[in-house]
Design an enzyme around this catalytic site. Sequence first.
Site, PDB file in Angstrom:
ATOM      1  N   HIS A  18       0.844  -1.203   0.000  1.00  0.00           N
ATOM      2  CA  HIS A  18       0.000   0.000   0.000  1.00  0.00           C
ATOM      3  C   HIS A  18       0.880   1.255   0.000  1.00  0.00           C
ATOM      4  O   HIS A  18       0.632   2.197  -0.757  1.00  0.00           O
ATOM      5  CB  HIS A  18      -0.872   0.059   1.272  1.00  0.00           C
ATOM      6  CG  HIS A  18      -1.895  -1.015   1.415  1.00  0.00           C
ATOM      7  ND1 HIS A  18      -2.074  -1.737   2.576  1.00  0.00           N
ATOM      8  CD2 HIS A  18      -2.838  -1.496   0.547  1.00  0.00           C
ATOM      9  CE1 HIS A  18      -3.060  -2.591   2.435  1.00  0.00           C
ATOM     10  NE2 HIS A  18      -3.544  -2.486   1.208  1.00  0.00           N
ATOM     11  N   LYS A  42     -15.570  -7.836   4.597  1.00  0.00           N
ATOM     12  CA  LYS A  42     -14.419  -8.154   5.439  1.00  0.00           C
ATOM     13  C   LYS A  42     -14.728  -7.853   6.903  1.00  0.00           C
ATOM     14  O   LYS A  42     -15.439  -6.902   7.201  1.00  0.00           O
ATOM     15  CB  LYS A  42     -13.207  -7.302   5.018  1.00  0.00           C
ATOM     16  CG  LYS A  42     -12.683  -7.638   3.641  1.00  0.00           C
ATOM     17  CD  LYS A  42     -11.453  -6.815   3.310  1.00  0.00           C
ATOM     18  CE  LYS A  42     -10.934  -7.152   1.914  1.00  0.00           C
ATOM     19  NZ  LYS A  42      -9.825  -6.283   1.502  1.00  0.00           N
ATOM     20  N   ARG A  91      -2.319  -6.052  -8.254  1.00  0.00           N
ATOM     21  CA  ARG A  91      -1.309  -7.075  -7.964  1.00  0.00           C
ATOM     22  C   ARG A  91      -1.250  -8.101  -9.076  1.00  0.00           C
ATOM     23  O   ARG A  91      -0.621  -7.929 -10.081  1.00  0.00           O
ATOM     24  CB  ARG A  91      -1.626  -7.758  -6.626  1.00  0.00           C
ATOM     25  CG  ARG A  91      -1.276  -6.911  -5.438  1.00  0.00           C
ATOM     26  CD  ARG A  91      -1.893  -7.435  -4.185  1.00  0.00           C
ATOM     27  NE  ARG A  91      -3.347  -7.290  -4.218  1.00  0.00           N
ATOM     28  CZ  ARG A  91      -4.133  -7.460  -3.185  1.00  0.00           C
ATOM     29  NH1 ARG A  91      -3.633  -7.818  -2.033  1.00  0.00           N
ATOM     30  NH2 ARG A  91      -5.423  -7.295  -3.297  1.00  0.00           N
ATOM     31  N   SER A 129      -3.194  -7.798   3.224  1.00  0.00           N
ATOM     32  CA  SER A 129      -3.306  -7.643   4.684  1.00  0.00           C
ATOM     33  C   SER A 129      -3.723  -8.969   5.310  1.00  0.00           C
ATOM     34  O   SER A 129      -3.232  -9.328   6.390  1.00  0.00           O
ATOM     35  CB  SER A 129      -4.335  -6.559   5.024  1.00  0.00           C
ATOM     36  OG  SER A 129      -3.924  -5.330   4.506  1.00  0.00           O
TER      37      SER A 129
HETATM   38  P1  ADP Z   1      -9.960  -3.429  -0.226  1.00  0.00           P
HETATM   39  O1  ADP Z   1     -10.698  -3.981   0.938  1.00  0.00           O
HETATM   40  O2  ADP Z   1     -10.618  -2.226  -0.859  1.00  0.00           O
HETATM   41  O3  ADP Z   1      -9.519  -4.449  -1.232  1.00  0.00           O
HETATM   42  P2  ADP Z   1      -7.200  -3.267   0.579  1.00  0.00           P
HETATM   43  O4  ADP Z   1      -6.728  -2.565   1.793  1.00  0.00           O
HETATM   44  O5  ADP Z   1      -7.050  -4.734   0.519  1.00  0.00           O
HETATM   45  O6  ADP Z   1      -8.672  -2.803   0.439  1.00  0.00           O
HETATM   46  O7  ADP Z   1      -6.506  -2.659  -0.716  1.00  0.00           O
HETATM   47  C1  ADP Z   1      -6.605  -1.287  -1.036  1.00  0.00           C
HETATM   48  C2  ADP Z   1      -5.949  -1.026  -2.384  1.00  0.00           C
HETATM   49  O8  ADP Z   1      -4.582  -1.408  -2.325  1.00  0.00           O
HETATM   50  C3  ADP Z   1      -6.522  -1.800  -3.566  1.00  0.00           C
HETATM   51  O9  ADP Z   1      -6.433  -0.979  -4.723  1.00  0.00           O
HETATM   52  C4  ADP Z   1      -5.594  -2.980  -3.698  1.00  0.00           C
HETATM   53  O10 ADP Z   1      -5.577  -3.495  -5.006  1.00  0.00           O
HETATM   54  C5  ADP Z   1      -4.271  -2.319  -3.354  1.00  0.00           C
HETATM   55  N1  ADP Z   1      -3.291  -3.264  -2.867  1.00  0.00           N
HETATM   56  C6  ADP Z   1      -3.459  -4.222  -1.936  1.00  0.00           C
HETATM   57  N2  ADP Z   1      -2.342  -4.922  -1.745  1.00  0.00           N
HETATM   58  C7  ADP Z   1      -1.412  -4.405  -2.588  1.00  0.00           C
HETATM   59  C8  ADP Z   1      -0.035  -4.714  -2.879  1.00  0.00           C
HETATM   60  N3  ADP Z   1       0.587  -5.713  -2.284  1.00  0.00           N
HETATM   61  N4  ADP Z   1       0.608  -3.955  -3.795  1.00  0.00           N
HETATM   62  C9  ADP Z   1      -0.045  -2.951  -4.425  1.00  0.00           C
HETATM   63  N5  ADP Z   1      -1.336  -2.620  -4.212  1.00  0.00           N
HETATM   64  C10 ADP Z   1      -2.017  -3.324  -3.304  1.00  0.00           C
END
Ligand code: ADP
Length: 166
Positions: A18, A42, A91, A129
Amino acid sequence: MSRIAVYTGTFDPIHLGHVDIIERGSRVFDRVIVAVGINPDKAPLFTLEERVKLVREVVKEHKNVEVMPFTGLAVHFVREIKANCMLRGLRTTSDMEYEFTMSLANMTLDSDIETVFLMAKDIYSHLSSSLLKQIAAFGGNLEKFLPPAALEMLQGKLAKVKKTSK
Ligand code: ADP
């Protein structure tokens, strides 16, 4: 017109994948708003307040990055704060389908708002996460994947959960 992007997510907790998107986004846009939200699919480990506080701590050095909590539809939030773009991280190919559907849905809801995708850095492309929470629960080392403040908060939370479940 300044280019303002909103980066939405659950950030439960924020990890270096992130952070990488936020840093790269902050070089492309005049301002990046990290919008910490509630995903009904979630069950987060951290409260919304905890997640917002942690993201603020992690991005505090970036002067054009702000952190805000949000509820409801992302496109409504984007319009409300007068931003014009949504920033997303991509990703693997498995993200593609979900992100493609979401961006089309958002485009239908508000055609003035564009979604911009940044490819995840190779070293973070497997990170999520939920994976990090699983590894942490089994005592794995997460120093390479979490900012120090997130690592401390995750370890503290898991210790608390362990204590109350005894
Ligand atoms: P959500 O519940 O909206 O999926 P996340 O916190 O999992 O929220 O992810 C928020 C954003 O960060 C999304 O655009 C997701 O694709 C991106 N993201 C999550 N993990 C990674 C990563 N390892 N590298 C780059 N972007 C990521």
